[in-house]
Write an enzyme that holds these catalytic residues in place. Sequence first.
Site, PDB file in Angstrom:
ATOM      1  N   LEU A   5       1.034  -1.184   0.178  1.00  0.00           N
ATOM      2  CA  LEU A   5      -0.127  -0.110   0.049  1.00  0.00           C
ATOM      3  C   LEU A   5       0.817   1.095   0.203  1.00  0.00           C
ATOM      4  O   LEU A   5       1.562   1.349   0.977  1.00  0.00           O
ATOM      5  CB  LEU A   5      -1.128  -0.035   1.329  1.00  0.00           C
ATOM      6  CG  LEU A   5      -2.126   1.137   1.304  1.00  0.00           C
ATOM      7  CD1 LEU A   5      -3.280   0.694   2.096  1.00  0.00           C
ATOM      8  CD2 LEU A   5      -1.350   2.297   1.931  1.00  0.00           C
ATOM      9  N   TYR A 140       9.337  22.650   5.859  1.00  0.00           N
ATOM     10  CA  TYR A 140       9.217  21.342   5.161  1.00  0.00           C
ATOM     11  C   TYR A 140      10.664  20.407   5.736  1.00  0.00           C
ATOM     12  O   TYR A 140      10.116  19.406   6.220  1.00  0.00           O
ATOM     13  CB  TYR A 140       9.591  21.553   3.857  1.00  0.00           C
ATOM     14  CG  TYR A 140       9.834  20.471   2.940  1.00  0.00           C
ATOM     15  CD1 TYR A 140       8.821  19.712   2.561  1.00  0.00           C
ATOM     16  CD2 TYR A 140      11.088  20.053   2.749  1.00  0.00           C
ATOM     17  CE1 TYR A 140       9.002  18.567   1.927  1.00  0.00           C
ATOM     18  CE2 TYR A 140      11.356  18.725   1.914  1.00  0.00           C
ATOM     19  CZ  TYR A 140      10.278  17.882   1.573  1.00  0.00           C
ATOM     20  OH  TYR A 140      10.624  16.781   0.948  1.00  0.00           O
TER      21      TYR A 140
END
Length: 248
Positions: A5, A140
């Site tokens: 996944l 970030y």
Amino acid sequence: MKTVLITGCSSGYGLETARRFHAEGWNVIATMRTPSDAASAPAERFRVLALDVTRPDGIADALDACGPIDVLVNNAGIGLFGAFEATPMATVRDVFETNTFGTMAVTQAVLPRFRARRSGTIVNVTSSAVLAPMPLVAAYTASKTAIEGFTASLAHELAHFGVTVKLVQPGYAPTTRFTSNGQTRMQGLIPEAYAPFAQAVFASLAQIGAVTVAADVADAVWRAANDATGQLRFPAGPDAVALAQASR
């Protein structure tokens, strides 16, 4: 046949990684906020699911829908260029909601399944910014550095349950949608006082020779997911590899 996944598969690293696992014969569950964003995907062994990593209910629904998985790749993330002084805290929180808390939330939801089976691998995608922090990406970098510490600690915590945790550190990739997906979020984040400095930074980035491409990241994720050694970090791309070597 194993199942992976992967979050954040609408483009870039996630989509290329999904294609790599599919080509290797795996069942692939490619997730993204808006499934209509998905590029053409092979139908056999390739399933597209809606998953917003910032919505806990959606995470639970997606996991219930996909059934057992062998590998989770936490790739979903958003970028942000801008002077920190001019960045609203609401924007900083948005970055952390996806890059940090989203990764943690999906991981936490998967862990009971892996622990019960005493097997499973989690691969968290961070950034070469954690190896060599650069200006104008402070928020970030902080969001990705948090995942570095989280992953290193979790690797120790889960080892005795047979669960493996790895890190992939992509280098600079100017061809990804890192900035284009966040243009609205970045508006006004380079005030006039920072403009000359920002121009110099962007000019230096444009001069970088060997940069990272999506295939580099897909290859690193593939190696990390199938690694049977104690290696934790997998730099992806020539620039990230060089930075990792220099930091050591």
